[in-house]
Motif scaffolding. Structure first.
Motif, PDB file in Angstrom:
ATOM      1  N   GLU B 219      -7.747 -23.363 -18.331  1.00 27.86           N
ATOM      2  CA  GLU B 219      -8.607 -22.250 -18.880  1.00 27.86           C
ATOM      3  C   GLU B 219      -8.653 -21.146 -18.005  1.00 27.86           C
ATOM      4  O   GLU B 219      -8.585 -21.509 -16.868  1.00 27.86           O
ATOM      5  N   ASN B 220      -8.925 -19.785 -18.232  1.00 30.84           N
ATOM      6  CA  ASN B 220      -9.277 -18.701 -17.196  1.00 30.84           C
ATOM      7  C   ASN B 220      -8.106 -18.522 -16.330  1.00 30.84           C
ATOM      8  O   ASN B 220      -8.512 -18.372 -15.112  1.00 30.84           O
ATOM      9  N   GLN B 221      -6.933 -18.507 -16.743  1.00 26.56           N
ATOM     10  CA  GLN B 221      -5.836 -18.327 -15.730  1.00 26.56           C
ATOM     11  C   GLN B 221      -5.802 -16.795 -15.116  1.00 26.56           C
ATOM     12  O   GLN B 221      -6.247 -16.112 -15.996  1.00 26.56           O
ATOM     13  N   GLY B 222      -5.373 -16.840 -14.187  1.00 25.14           N
ATOM     14  CA  GLY B 222      -5.278 -15.309 -13.400  1.00 25.14           C
ATOM     15  C   GLY B 222      -3.991 -14.730 -13.478  1.00 25.14           C
ATOM     16  O   GLY B 222      -2.925 -15.513 -13.938  1.00 25.14           O
ATOM     17  N   CYS B 223      -3.657 -13.500 -13.026  1.00 21.71           N
ATOM     18  CA  CYS B 223      -2.262 -12.734 -13.045  1.00 21.71           C
ATOM     19  C   CYS B 223      -1.872 -13.415 -11.902  1.00 21.71           C
ATOM     20  O   CYS B 223      -2.159 -14.205 -10.898  1.00 21.71           O
ATOM     21  N   CYS B 224      -0.273 -13.347 -11.913  1.00 20.21           N
ATOM     22  CA  CYS B 224       0.479 -14.046 -10.948  1.00 20.21           C
ATOM     23  C   CYS B 224       0.614 -13.226  -9.669  1.00 20.21           C
ATOM     24  O   CYS B 224       0.938 -13.798  -8.542  1.00 20.21           O
ATOM     25  N   GLY B 225       0.044 -11.980  -9.595  1.00 24.38           N
ATOM     26  CA  GLY B 225      -0.423 -11.348  -8.574  1.00 24.38           C
ATOM     27  C   GLY B 225       0.893 -10.455  -8.205  1.00 24.38           C
ATOM     28  O   GLY B 225       0.707  -9.430  -7.193  1.00 24.38           O
ATOM     29  N   ILE B 226       1.819 -10.271  -8.657  1.00 17.84           N
ATOM     30  CA  ILE B 226       3.053  -9.434  -8.540  1.00 17.84           C
ATOM     31  C   ILE B 226       2.409  -7.915  -8.462  1.00 17.84           C
ATOM     32  O   ILE B 226       3.033  -7.137  -7.747  1.00 17.84           O
ATOM     33  N   PRO B 227       1.587  -7.405  -9.473  1.00 20.40           N
ATOM     34  CA  PRO B 227       1.110  -6.098  -9.452  1.00 20.40           C
ATOM     35  C   PRO B 227       0.480  -5.757  -8.053  1.00 20.40           C
ATOM     36  O   PRO B 227       0.601  -4.714  -7.717  1.00 20.40           O
ATOM     37  N   ALA B 228      -0.342  -6.595  -7.724  1.00 17.35           N
ATOM     38  CA  ALA B 228      -0.911  -6.398  -6.329  1.00 17.35           C
ATOM     39  C   ALA B 228      -0.270  -6.349  -5.351  1.00 17.35           C
ATOM     40  O   ALA B 228      -0.007  -5.255  -4.303  1.00 17.35           O
ATOM     41  N   LEU B 229       0.811  -7.180  -5.198  1.00 15.05           N
ATOM     42  CA  LEU B 229       1.770  -7.366  -4.011  1.00 15.05           C
ATOM     43  C   LEU B 229       2.710  -6.202  -3.962  1.00 15.05           C
ATOM     44  O   LEU B 229       2.832  -5.583  -2.958  1.00 15.05           O
ATOM     45  N   SER B 230       3.108  -5.730  -5.234  1.00 23.47           N
ATOM     46  CA  SER B 230       4.065  -4.551  -5.320  1.00 23.47           C
ATOM     47  C   SER B 230       3.093  -3.219  -4.865  1.00 23.47           C
ATOM     48  O   SER B 230       3.872  -2.289  -4.539  1.00 23.47           O
ATOM     49  N   SER B 231       1.958  -3.347  -4.868  1.00 26.63           N
ATOM     50  CA  SER B 231       1.120  -2.018  -4.493  1.00 26.63           C
ATOM     51  C   SER B 231       0.692  -2.394  -3.009  1.00 26.63           C
ATOM     52  O   SER B 231      -0.120  -1.537  -2.621  1.00 26.63           O
ATOM     53  N   GLY B 232       1.059  -3.509  -2.348  1.00 24.99           N
ATOM     54  CA  GLY B 232       0.711  -3.510  -1.000  1.00 24.99           C
ATOM     55  C   GLY B 232      -0.461  -4.362  -1.042  1.00 24.99           C
ATOM     56  O   GLY B 232      -1.225  -4.265   0.390  1.00 24.99           O
ATOM     57  N   ASP B 233      -1.203  -4.771  -1.894  1.00 19.10           N
ATOM     58  CA  ASP B 233      -2.624  -5.368  -1.747  1.00 19.10           C
ATOM     59  C   ASP B 233      -2.716  -6.857  -1.604  1.00 19.10           C
ATOM     60  O   ASP B 233      -2.768  -7.549  -2.555  1.00 19.10           O
ATOM     61  N   LEU B 234      -2.189  -7.255  -0.055  1.00 18.66           N
ATOM     62  CA  LEU B 234      -2.274  -8.721   0.154  1.00 18.66           C
ATOM     63  C   LEU B 234      -3.764  -9.223  -0.117  1.00 18.66           C
ATOM     64  O   LEU B 234      -3.418 -10.445  -0.905  1.00 18.66           O
ATOM     65  N   LEU B 240      -5.960 -14.016  -5.942  1.00 14.40           N
ATOM     66  CA  LEU B 240      -5.117 -14.501  -7.376  1.00 14.40           C
ATOM     67  C   LEU B 240      -4.628 -15.986  -6.800  1.00 14.40           C
ATOM     68  O   LEU B 240      -4.752 -16.822  -7.925  1.00 14.40           O
ATOM     69  N   LEU B 241      -3.881 -15.942  -5.916  1.00  7.09           N
ATOM     70  CA  LEU B 241      -3.205 -17.409  -5.549  1.00  7.09           C
ATOM     71  C   LEU B 241      -4.153 -18.301  -5.420  1.00  7.09           C
ATOM     72  O   LEU B 241      -3.953 -19.347  -5.900  1.00  7.09           O
ATOM     73  N   ASP B 242      -5.275 -18.138  -4.752  1.00  5.75           N
ATOM     74  CA  ASP B 242      -6.215 -19.105  -4.599  1.00  5.75           C
ATOM     75  C   ASP B 242      -6.918 -19.602  -6.124  1.00  5.75           C
ATOM     76  O   ASP B 242      -6.888 -20.883  -5.971  1.00  5.75           O
ATOM     77  N   HIS B 243      -7.092 -18.726  -6.778  1.00  7.90           N
ATOM     78  CA  HIS B 243      -7.632 -18.922  -7.975  1.00  7.90           C
ATOM     79  C   HIS B 243      -6.737 -19.864  -8.847  1.00  7.90           C
ATOM     80  O   HIS B 243      -6.836 -20.832  -9.278  1.00  7.90           O
ATOM     81  N   ASN B 244      -5.402 -19.458  -9.029  1.00  6.79           N
ATOM     82  CA  ASN B 244      -4.330 -19.936  -9.791  1.00  6.79           C
ATOM     83  C   ASN B 244      -3.980 -21.355  -9.235  1.00  6.79           C
ATOM     84  O   ASN B 244      -3.776 -22.464  -9.795  1.00  6.79           O
ATOM     85  N   LEU B 245      -4.025 -21.462  -7.838  1.00  7.62           N
ATOM     86  CA  LEU B 245      -3.413 -22.701  -7.149  1.00  7.62           C
ATOM     87  C   LEU B 245      -4.433 -23.771  -7.639  1.00  7.62           C
ATOM     88  O   LEU B 245      -4.303 -24.976  -7.902  1.00  7.62           O
ATOM     89  N   SER B 246      -5.589 -23.326  -7.423  1.00  9.78           N
ATOM     90  CA  SER B 246      -6.781 -24.310  -7.587  1.00  9.78           C
ATOM     91  C   SER B 246      -7.045 -24.838  -9.011  1.00  9.78           C
ATOM     92  O   SER B 246      -7.013 -26.098  -9.287  1.00  9.78           O
TER      93      SER B 246
END
Lengths: 462, 426
Positions: B219-234, B240-246
């Motif tokens: 439940e409650n999956q997040g975005c894979c993060g590519i929109p943030a990364l491609s905007s340079g928002d590490l 998001l990575l923390d969220h999805n990994l856990s």
């Protein structure tokens, strides 16, 4: 800096969206594919009509602005590196194939047409435009003609020069000059086409090019032969030619290149092989098959350790994949790759291969050698890191030595990459003081203000 | 200038690999339209080197040009020197964003919404409720809508509307044991599938069931993060990575599959390389187990349709999403699935692996170029006279739907998994 008012004039000629002056845009037109220092231009212009091209040339001349014409910027001798603060005219907005005439077998193209796109369009009609420089996927016909580009098929089919029937170009004042014709024969006027081919943008700016086409060969056959000594491989090349067989391509890879390709592509090449030959024959099926059998037996007679004859198109592609991978495979090994193209009469290939090996040892450098053995045009490829100053000095000495060897064997500094700025200082060695003087006089007569890509081929003399 | 040059030096060893051969010009969809050196990878790499060597000073200009890129990876797949373009570009975007700051709208969208999956979900649900007021349907076969009145954001787009109920509301979570195949997969839904194409997710579950594959869908999956990364928002990416990994570390499964080419490529290729140090090991572990759904179904569970499957005669053409073909080298599996579907005949289009021009936020920032690229794609699709365009990426589906709809085409747009699922039961 070019004054705003003048920039405005360029905008009026080609349209505001086709004139660029931002620092970032200038920076990306400061280089080509040669390993030479970048030079920042002052203005980039991309005409989209032939009329605008002519008026751009004139505007440069009227204002004493040096101009450099650029197609895809894949030049390997620095010919498209601009002059400081000069104008770069980008031709890729003039990319129309104006005509492919099947009855008379010619094509008329604008200078910015991409070589591979023309080749594909022509092939779709059962015709053939043979010149295939390594950069053909991106290079432009205008650039190919200006550099007299070669390719893998030189042995049988010649180079770009052999396919240019005529050119139209703007002289430095923007007058349209026409030379050559759409006929096989043409004996009127000076042979200006001959002068313009390989002139590297120093005499005029192409607006239209007429190219000869030939029928597409009906049949092809490729084979790969492996040798345990360089001598056997080069003797085989000589034997094929001596037997009056003219393959479409006859390519050579040395041990270093073979190992690099194998590590890179895992194609199953024998890493212990001293050399490999890749041969492709084309033409009438029965002739091709007969020649292929003779080439195979010649390879065997000269001691090839293995011979693989491609049985179908897929296998033929695999044979050529090895050759195509050569540059990539070498490029992966070190940051800087210097691709030379000193060329010798083909009977001297064995001597040249040996000489290159000695040069690599003498200057303690890594040099992979591959190339067009059939036409004497080898590509000794020096792998280095330009940031390593000490090694770079040795690289420059090695290049000098390669040139000296090629000239001593009756060869030339460049088989297909052009003189540009990389080789202009060696040109007198290959020719004579009189040749340089004569060339300078032609240049001065046609370009009195010295604005057409000055410094390329011959140094500017006041 | 010195500060930036020092930051850029992190990329030096990767930048010097480019030998400026210019071969990227032959495959770059943006350069194909504009002919500008700054739009092609060789130019962009030269700009980054220029900043690093302090040859010129125009970070804003470089940033703008760096962002004018689809991140399709065509150049990298075709690069003789093997330049790691994706990683260089993503890192450079992060460096320049850090140096100049994230623009306010991006800050709001990325940090205010995307970084917080449940808030993002709620906002898009509100959007779904109101979209009918602003838009009207234009093409029933494709399922597109357009703006009722002139809108600067939507322009003349024919867009796929938000689903009335997103997938995660219909199926919040699943934990189903392995069936006959003995296999169990985790399913990463992906934002676009969840919010625009829930049918792809339903199809995924259905097909897994048919193949006897168990499913873990947290439940409650997040975005894979590519929109943030491609905007340079590490920062947002790492969050998001923390969220999805856990979420996924908690489940038991042998493969993680997604039906989104971009999510798969991001998890497989980019998570391990761009993860923060603390995340790197877990990201790499998950990446190794991640696979595109087409590939999973053909290579790992040997999918075949039921003997009594209904036969719907259709001519299908397949578009290769860049992130499947060029990033992951997956191109035969989706075609195999299409051809295994009763009634589907595959008709190849010209240049099937030429980018559709979507590129995520590229489409928002450079719609004119995106549309030129997509228009060519639509024409090539229509030339095949196909009834269905299949492709393994929801982002491509948005772009191609827009382009086909604007061209007035009667071509349905489907994910291969949807075609497979349709054959499973009436």
């Amino acid at each position: 800096m070019i004054a705003d008012k003048l920039v405005q004039e360029f905008k009026t000629v080609v349209g505001g969206e086709n004139v660029w002056t931002d620092a970032s845009d200038l920076h990306v037109y400061s280089y080509d594919a040669a390993v030479v220092d970048p030079v920042r231009p002052g203005l980039i212009v991309r005409p989209t009509t032939v009329e605008a091209l002519g008026r751009t040339v004139r505007l440069c001349n009227d204002n004493g602005l040096p101009l450099t014409v650029r197609g895809a910027g894949t030049n390997l001798s620095g010919g498209t590196v601009p002059l400081p603060g000069g104008v770069v005219i980008v031709t890729n907005g003039l990319n129309t194939i104006l005509e492919i005439n099947e009855a008379d077998m010619y094509a008329v193209v604008q200078p910015g047409v991409v070589t591979a796109k023309l080749a594909a369009a022509v092939e779709a009609k059962g015709l053939f435009y043979p010149p295939d420089p390594g950069s053909q996927a991106v290079s432009t016909i205008g650039g190919n003609v200006a550099e007299n580009a070669g390719g893998l098929r030189g042995l049988k089919y010649g180079v770009t020069r052999d396919y240019v029937m005529g050119v139209s170009f703007f002289d430095v004042e923007g007058h349209l000059v026409k030379s050559g014709s759409r006929t096989v024969k043409c004996a009127t006027g000076y042979n200006l086409t001959g002068l313009m081919v390989g002139s590297e943008g120093t005499l005029g700016v192409f607006s239209e090019i007429v190219l000869k086409l030939i029928p597409l060969p009906a049949h092809r056959r490729a084979l790969m032969a492996v040798f345990d000594s360089l001598e056997k491989a080069s003797e085989t090349v000589a034997a094929i030619i001596a037997d009056r067989i003219v393959p479409a391509t006859l390519e050579f890879l040395d041990n270093f290149t073979i190992r690099a390709v194998e590590d890179f592509s895992k194609a199953g090449l024998p890493k212990e092989a001293a050399a490999m030959l890749l041969v492709e024959l084309d033409g009438h099926p029965s002739q091709v098959e007969e020649d292929a059998a003779r080439v195979e037996s010649l390879c065997r007679a000269k001691g090839a350790t293995s011979i693989r004859m491609a049985q179908d198109a897929a296998e033929r592609d695999r044979v050529w994949a090895a050759r195509r991978a050569a540059l990539s495979a070498l490029a992966q090994l070190k940051p800087t790759l210097v691709l030379e193209d000193a060329t010798v009469p083909r009977s001297r290939i064995p001597d040249m291969v040996t000489a290159i090996q000695h040069i690599a040892e003498r200057y303690d450098l890594t040099i992979g050698t591959f190339g067009h053995a059939g036409d004497g045009n080898l590509h000794p490829t020096i792998l280095t890191d330009r940031r390593d100053r000490a090694e770079w000095e040795r690289v420059e000495k090695a290049i000098d030595a390669i040139f000296d060897e090629a000239l001593a064997m009756g060869g030339t500094l460049s088989g297909e990459h052009g003189t540009g700025i990389a080789k202009s200082r060696y040109l007198e060695k290959e020719t004579s003081a009189g040749t340089i003087l004569f060339s300078q006089r032609i240049k001065r007569a046609m370009d009195p203000n010295q604005i057409l890509n000055p410094g390329k081929i011959i140094a500017v003399k006041e | 200038m010195e500060v930036l040059a020092r930051l850029m030096r992190e990329l030096e060893d990767q930048l010097v690999v480019c030998m400026k051969c210019g071969m990227c010009q032959s495959v770059c969809p943006v350069f194909d339209q504009t002919g500008r050196e700054a739009d092609v990878t060789r130019g962009k790499l030269a700009l980054l080197s220029g900043l690093m060597e302090s040859i010129f000073d125009d970070p804003e200009g470089v940033y703008a040009r760096l962002n004018k890129c689809l991140l399709c990876g065509s150049c990298a797949a075709n690069c003789p020197s093997g330049v790691d373009v994706q990683e260089i570009f993503l890192k450079a975007r992060a460096i320049l964003t850090g140096f100049m700051g994230l623009p306010p709208t991006k800050r709001l969208v990325l940090r205010g919404m995307l970084a917080n999956p449940s808030l993002f979900d709620r906002l898009t649900e509100w959007g779904a409720r109101f979209q009918r007021i602003f838009s009207r349907p234009v093409n029933d076969i494709i399922g597109t809508s357009c703006a009722r009145v002139m809108s600067p954001l939507l322009q003349d787009r024919h867009f796929r509307p938000l689903a009335p109920v997103p997938f995660h509301r219909q199926v919040p979570s699943v934990d189903r044991p392995a069936g006959a195949s003995g296999r169990k997969v985790a399913v990463f839904t992906g934002c676009l599938i969840d919010k625009l194409f829930p049918n792809i997710a339903h199809s995924t579950l259905k097909v897994m069931d048919h193949c006897g594959v168990g499913v873990f869908l947290p439940e409650n999956q997040g975005c894979c993060g590519i929109p943030a990364l491609s905007s340079g928002d590490l920062d947002t990416f790492h969050k998001l990575l923390d969220h999805n990994l856990s979420l996924f570390e908690a489940g038991e499964f042998d493969r993680l599959v997604t039906a989104c080419a971009t999510c798969t490529a991001t998890i497989h290729e980019i998570w391990p390389r761009m993860a923060a140090k603390r995340q790197r090991e877990a990201a790499a572990r998950l990446a190794r187990r991640t696979m595109d759904i087409n590939q999973f179904l053909t290579a790992e569970v040997n999918y075949s349709p039921p003997a009594d499957a209904p036969e719907i005669p259709r001519r299908v053409t397949y578009h290769d999403p860049c992130h499947l073909k060029k990033s992951l080298k997956v191109f035969s599996a989706p075609r195999d699935l299409v051809q295994a579907t009763p009634g589907c005949r595959l008709a190849e289009m010209a240049e099937s692996d030429w980018c559709c021009g979507m590129g995520g936020s590229f489409n928002l920032q450079h719609y004119a170029i995106s549309k030129q690229i997509g228009t060519k794609k639509a024409a090539q699709i229509m030339d095949t006279r196909a009834d269905v365009l299949a492709t393994g990426c929801p982002a491509c589906m948005i772009q191609i739907s827009d382009m086909l709809s604007q061209a007035g085409a009667a071509v349905a747009v489907r994910h291969p998994v949807e075609l497979v699922a349709e054959a499973l039961d009436p």
